[in-house]
Design an enzyme around this catalytic site. Structure first.
Site, mmCIF file in Angstrom:
data_model
loop_
_atom_site.group_PDB
_atom_site.id
_atom_site.type_symbol
_atom_site.label_atom_id
_atom_site.label_comp_id
_atom_site.label_asym_id
_atom_site.label_seq_id
_atom_site.Cartn_x
_atom_site.Cartn_y
_atom_site.Cartn_z
ATOM 1 N N HIS A 1 -4.331 -1.819 10.110
ATOM 2 C CA HIS A 1 -2.829 -2.261 9.183
ATOM 3 C C HIS A 1 -3.131 -2.775 7.898
ATOM 4 C CE1 HIS A 1 0.957 -2.530 8.171
ATOM 5 N NE2 HIS A 1 1.952 -3.394 9.340
ATOM 6 N N ASP B 1 -0.309 1.577 6.927
ATOM 7 C CA ASP B 1 1.407 0.781 6.650
ATOM 8 C C ASP B 1 1.876 1.193 7.684
ATOM 9 O OD1 ASP B 1 1.696 2.682 5.186
ATOM 10 O OD2 ASP B 1 2.503 1.711 3.374
#
Length: 436
Positions: A409, A413
């Site tokens: 992450h 995204d």
């Protein structure tokens, strides 16, 4: 009769050291050129080191479990007088002298030092000792090489500007035997200390981890410490793919002499999806993102020992299905027979883990560093599904599979991760290929 140095050969661009597994010979033994004299292990595969000449093993300089650098002398061989041997060139020696001296840290010796350090010394290393938790890319690379977590880095006393950790600090710490490796953090503000619960681990046979299992464990822990993992899931209808494979696998093998498993079909589809979403095909270097030029698909494969290894299909996006199948079958056979070479297990840019092979419905895989995403394919299971048609809904038996994508992450995204996973599922579902 000249004495010849047996050195650890170069075994790949990313390999700088190896662990001695065992010697196949003893001092005084007669050896023939190209005869295997010892086995070594890296973080990827085990390899055999051959004798460079005919001769007698005069002296063995390293012992099993010692870690040695590429180019380090392992043994002295008294060469037979009836042959001439090419020794290290003067230019190589000159280059060796001019190259900067690297820290020679022997983990085997470090373990001995660690045993000498009293338990009280561990208590002096706490997380609040180093307040500056910015670690340069160089420090992060050293930590990766020696499997040091960020928590452990934070316990190392720093002597750099504004409390930053220096390269010399880390190597000094390693030479001392990593005394803070298992130290418990003691936050000053709350006074809270991680309790030693003295858990009852039970009684039974004690089985020591082999070298590869230890390396896998370190790699997995490092990955979880490095990348904030997020996992997304989709369900794919593989009916068309399953039907096509069942109808064509015999003709494919007769035409090309290769088995047609699902793995080449998965690799082909994933390579297409990676090409559509190049930001999945990256790695992180400090504050920079490296977008890879090649699409090299790794396949997590179980070894006979139960350990896991990741052979690589290089440039998968540029290969035909027949070429991918040949590559996959060759790598799988080598893995089963422990014959994989270093260049066949390095350089992957994206990895597939087929957990369905073991009957798992789905999985939450751990990212294979330094990649930023990994795909898990579950078991293909027939199920009654409601299918929508223009003339109404119908219940049909379909071959369904769950796909899961774990992604980093920091740079991937939810939109990118979800879109990429959906594209993989689309390629699996919209399978349209002529028969053989």
């Amino acid at each position: 009769m000249p004495n010849i140095e047996l050195v650890l050969p170069k075994m790949g661009e990313s390999i700088s050291e190896a662990t001695i597994i065992n010697w196949a010979v003893s001092e005084g033994d007669q050896v023939q050129q190209d005869e295997t004299v010892l086995e070594v292990a890296t973080d990827k595969v085990d390899s055999e080191v051959p004798a460079p000449v005919n001769g007698i093993i005069k002296e063995i300089l390293v012992q099993p479990d010692e870690v040695v650098k590429v180019g380090q002398v392992l043994a002295i061989i008294e060469a037979s007088s009836d042959q001439s041997v090419a020794t290290t060139s003067s230019s190589d020696k000159k280059e060796e002298k001019q190259s900067p001296k690297k820290a020679n840290v022997n983990p085997a010796k470090s373990v001995q030092k660690k045993q000498k350090i009293s338990s009280s010394s561990n208590k002096s290393y706490t997380l609040n000792e180093n307040q500056n938790t910015y670690f340069s890319p160089l420090i992060q690379q050293i930590a990766k090489d020696y499997h040091i977590s960020f928590e452990e880095l934070a316990r190392i006393p720093a002597t750099g500007h504004e409390g930053r950790l220096k390269k010399s600090d880390v190597f000094k710490y390693i030479e001392e035997g990593r005394p803070a490796q298992f130290a418990q953090p003691v936050p000053e503000q709350t006074g809270f200390q991680v309790p030693d619960l003295k858990l009852d681990k039970g009684k039974g046979e004690i089985v020591e981890m082999d070298r590869m299992r230890q390396m896998i464990a370190d790699h997995m822990v490092y990955s979880k410490h490095t990348s904030p993992h997020v996992t997304a899931y989709v369900e794919a209808d593989l009916t068309e793919m399953v039907n096509w494979r069942n109808a064509n696998k015999k003709a494919f093998q007769e035409k090309y002499g290769e088995r047609l498993t699902f793995t080449p079909l998965f690799v082909e589809a994933v390579a297409k999806a990676v090409k559509d979403f190049p930001m999945i095909n990256v790695s992180v270097d400090g504050k920079n993102i490296i977008v890879k030029e090649d699409i090299n698909i790794g396949m997590a494969t179980a070894l006979p020992s139960g350990n896991l290894i990741v052979p690589v299909v290089n440039n998968a996006d540029k290969k035909s299905l027949q070429e991918i199948a040949t590559n996959v079958n060759d790598l799988a056979d080598k893995a089963r027979n422990n014959k994989l070479k270093h260049d066949e297990t390095s350089g992957s840019t994206f990895t597939i883990s087929n957990v369905g092979t073991f009957g798992s419905l789905m999985g939450t895989p751990i990212i294979n560093q330094p990649e930023v995403a990994i795909l898990a394919t579950g078991i293909i299971k027939k199920r009654a599904e409601v299918m929508e048609y223009e003339d109404g809904d119908k219940i049909e038996i379909r071959s369904m599979m769950y796909l899961s994508l774990s992604f980093d992450h920091r740079v991937v995204d939810g939109f990118l991760g979800g879109s990429f996973l959906r594209r993989v599922a689309d390629y699996f579902e919209n399978f349209d290929r002529p028969n053989y």
